[in-house]
Design a protein around this motif. Structure first.
Motif, PDB file in Angstrom:
ATOM      1  N   THR A 455      59.679  73.500  34.891  1.00 29.34           N
ATOM      2  CA  THR A 455      61.048  73.819  35.295  1.00 29.34           C
ATOM      3  C   THR A 455      61.159  74.057  36.802  1.00 29.34           C
ATOM      4  O   THR A 455      62.239  74.360  37.298  1.00 29.34           O
ATOM      5  CB  THR A 455      61.555  75.082  34.564  1.00 29.34           C
ATOM      6  N   LEU A 456      60.057  73.913  37.539  1.00 30.91           N
ATOM      7  CA  LEU A 456      60.046  74.231  38.961  1.00 30.91           C
ATOM      8  C   LEU A 456      60.827  73.199  39.768  1.00 30.91           C
ATOM      9  O   LEU A 456      60.631  71.990  39.610  1.00 30.91           O
ATOM     10  CB  LEU A 456      58.608  74.294  39.468  1.00 30.91           C
ATOM     11  N   LEU A 457      61.718  73.669  40.634  1.00 29.46           N
ATOM     12  CA  LEU A 457      62.463  72.796  41.523  1.00 29.46           C
ATOM     13  C   LEU A 457      61.573  72.370  42.680  1.00 29.46           C
ATOM     14  O   LEU A 457      60.951  73.205  43.337  1.00 29.46           O
ATOM     15  CB  LEU A 457      63.696  73.532  42.070  1.00 29.46           C
ATOM     16  N   HIS A 458      61.514  71.072  42.941  1.00 35.57           N
ATOM     17  CA  HIS A 458      60.741  70.533  44.058  1.00 35.57           C
ATOM     18  C   HIS A 458      61.723  70.038  45.112  1.00 35.57           C
ATOM     19  O   HIS A 458      62.275  68.937  44.996  1.00 35.57           O
ATOM     20  CB  HIS A 458      59.840  69.392  43.584  1.00 35.57           C
ATOM     21  N   PRO A 459      61.961  70.824  46.162  1.00 35.70           N
ATOM     22  CA  PRO A 459      63.007  70.470  47.131  1.00 35.70           C
ATOM     23  C   PRO A 459      62.802  69.117  47.789  1.00 35.70           C
ATOM     24  O   PRO A 459      63.776  68.414  48.080  1.00 35.70           O
ATOM     25  CB  PRO A 459      62.919  71.597  48.170  1.00 35.70           C
ATOM     26  N   ASP A 460      61.548  68.718  48.044  1.00 34.00           N
ATOM     27  CA  ASP A 460      61.302  67.483  48.771  1.00 34.00           C
ATOM     28  C   ASP A 460      61.768  66.250  48.001  1.00 34.00           C
ATOM     29  O   ASP A 460      62.028  65.204  48.591  1.00 34.00           O
ATOM     30  CB  ASP A 460      59.824  67.338  49.091  1.00 34.00           C
ATOM     31  N   THR A 461      61.859  66.361  46.679  1.00 31.91           N
ATOM     32  CA  THR A 461      62.251  65.202  45.871  1.00 31.91           C
ATOM     33  C   THR A 461      63.666  65.354  45.317  1.00 31.91           C
ATOM     34  O   THR A 461      64.111  64.542  44.522  1.00 31.91           O
ATOM     35  CB  THR A 461      61.276  65.019  44.698  1.00 31.91           C
ATOM     36  N   ALA A 462      64.369  66.435  45.714  1.00 33.09           N
ATOM     37  CA  ALA A 462      65.716  66.649  45.205  1.00 33.09           C
ATOM     38  C   ALA A 462      66.677  65.609  45.766  1.00 33.09           C
ATOM     39  O   ALA A 462      66.598  65.230  46.927  1.00 33.09           O
ATOM     40  CB  ALA A 462      66.210  68.049  45.582  1.00 33.09           C
TER      41      ALA A 462
END
Length: 468
Positions: A455-462
């Motif tokens: 469920t972790l948000l990965h900002p670089d791929t958002a």
């Protein structure tokens, strides 16, 4: 002004419930960031609404409407919205970074709440909360017609639950009952930073590491001997234990509701501010808030500049001469917005052996959430942990400066500090024995972690934000 009906609000407004499960992970910061988003209604003055409701009324979805409104007005953080602040309320609002003189039409807010929530003898929990936020929105002059989410910060633990038996996570079940499409946000932070922050706050707030004074000596010894640990005693022990138990609870909830959770790292919100918020808005399916992209963006609290609620901030942490010293004012005043300092401060607030201790206890969480250890991994054995605890923790050992500051405050405070100096070795030994007992029982193993946090948000791929 005629407020919309509860049916109309329920038909278009969803709930986004933000869990900061260990504390000090940045729930207040997140609320202030969203303070002015037109489609996400939040009141950064208000926290723990579900927790307080369940503590007061149990998990009954329908309650007496008169009692419910009185509860909101007098026993929850909504009192800051509904009541004109007196001196004590204003003092508390100042502590959590707010301006007590923020303009708000409280009379209108009370009228709206009573019109919506007291239309019948009973009111559902969902309708009560919708009515409360509608009252806040109209009192604050917000356009309620644009709102698609209520963003509320809460905890996975209840005040009626004990760390010894673990936490039910009942708040989530109640939220799903009220809002079947509810979204859940998990704010996480480097375990070393969370321990350092909680330790700093409570050592100073309670007077010393074990909250012991001449009048509480016998009670504190009994509590430690029976592992009756709460947030008002044995600071380092309870916060390690609490982190372990709440970590298990939030991990279990994510396993049970994976499509409904998004995990956001505090460090990403600070260091990759815009990409993180783009990803979060995409997940919520709301537009990106253009002011976030401005280089001088400043978080607000009900429209006024937010002054922070950090454990190291003397505005929030009113003890300025405790065992652990706060940040200087010139530092605290500059770190309310996204910044690198708050993500690295723990490196100067923890001793190297304390870093190794936290890294061993919470290695599962650190690997799962992508936090790098400062030291090579070591076997998690009782002997190895005891070696790291051989020396006093920071904030545990009295100092000459601390005793001198106590003397300056008068004989009473000096006496309390001198008493702690005489008795802390007994508490120190007993606390370490109890820690080893907990470790042997497997308290610090999280059975719900088996790999990376999906469920972790990965900002670089958002991706990009949805169109407005």
């Amino acid at each position: 002004m005629r407020p919309p009906s509860l049916d109309e609000l329920a038909g278009r407004i969803n709930l986004a419930l933000l869990f900061d499960h260990v504390g000090r992970a940045g729930n207040g910061f997140c609320l202030t960031v969203f303070d002015q988003h037109p489609q996400v209604l939040t009141c950064p003055w208000v926290h723990y609404l579900y927790s307080y409701f369940v503590t007061e009324f149990g998990d009954a979805p329908v309650v007496d409407s008169r009692k419910a409104v009185e509860f909101l007005q007098h026993k929850t953080y909504f009192r800051y919205v509904l009541k004109t602040p007196d001196r004590e309320m204003a003092k508390t609002m100042h502590r959590f970074g707010a301006d007590p003189d923020t303009p708000l039409d409280r009379s209108l807010g009370r009228d709206v709440l009573n019109t919506l929530a007291r239309a019948h003898d009973t009111v559902s929990r969902r309708d009560l909360f919708l009515a409360a936020y509608a009252a806040f929105a109209l009192a604050a002059g917000r356009d309620l017609g644009q709102v698609r989410y209520i963003l509320l910060a809460d905890a996975v633990s209840l005040r009626t639950e004990h760390v010894r038996t673990g936490f039910s996570g009942k708040v989530l079940a109640c939220a799903r009952n009220d809002f079947p499409q509810a979204r859940f946000l998990s704010m996480v932070r480097d375990p070393r930073a969370m321990f350092a922050s909680n330790r700093h706050q409570f050592v100073n707030a309670l007077g010393n590491m074990y909250a012991v004074a001449p009048g509480t000596f016998a009670r504190r010894i009994k509590e430690l001997a029976t592992l009756d640990q709460r947030m008002d005693n044995s600071v380092w022990l309870i916060w390690m234990w609490y982190a372990a138990e709440t970590g298990k609870t939030i991990s279990r909830l994510k396993k049970e509701h994976p499509s409904r959770f998004l995990t956001v790292r505090n460090e990403d919100l600070n260091l990759r501010f815009v990409p993180t918020l783009r990803g979060l808005c995409r997940w919520l399916e709301v537009p990106f808030h253009a002011p976030w992209a401005a280089p001088d963006f400043e978080p607000t609290i009900v429209g006024r500049p937010w002054r922070g609620t950090g454990a190291y901030n003397s505005r929030y942490q009113t003890c300025t001469n405790g065992l652990l010293l706060n940040d200087p004012k010139e530092v605290a005043d500059t770190v309310t917005g996204p910044n690198r300092y708050v993500t690295e401060r723990w490196r100067t607030r923890l001793a190297p052996r304390e870093m190794r201790l936290i890294e061993r206890l919470f290695s599962q969480e650190m690997v799962q959430q992508g936090y790098e250890p400062t030291h090579p991994p070591q076997p998690d054995t009782s002997a190895g942990l005891l070696a790291l605890l051989w020396h006093p923790l920071r904030g545990e050992l009295p100092s000459v400066r601390w005793l001198r500051d106590g003397l300056a405050q008068g004989s009473g405070e000096f006496g309390r500090r001198l008493f702690y100096t005489l008795v802390f070795p007994l508490f120190s030994v007993l606390a370490r024995l109890q820690f080893l007992r907990l470790h042997k029982k497997g308290v610090f193993r999280n059975p719900w972690i088996s790999g990376p946090d999906e469920t972790l948000l990965h900002p670089d791929t958002a991706g990009e934000e949805p169109a407005a």
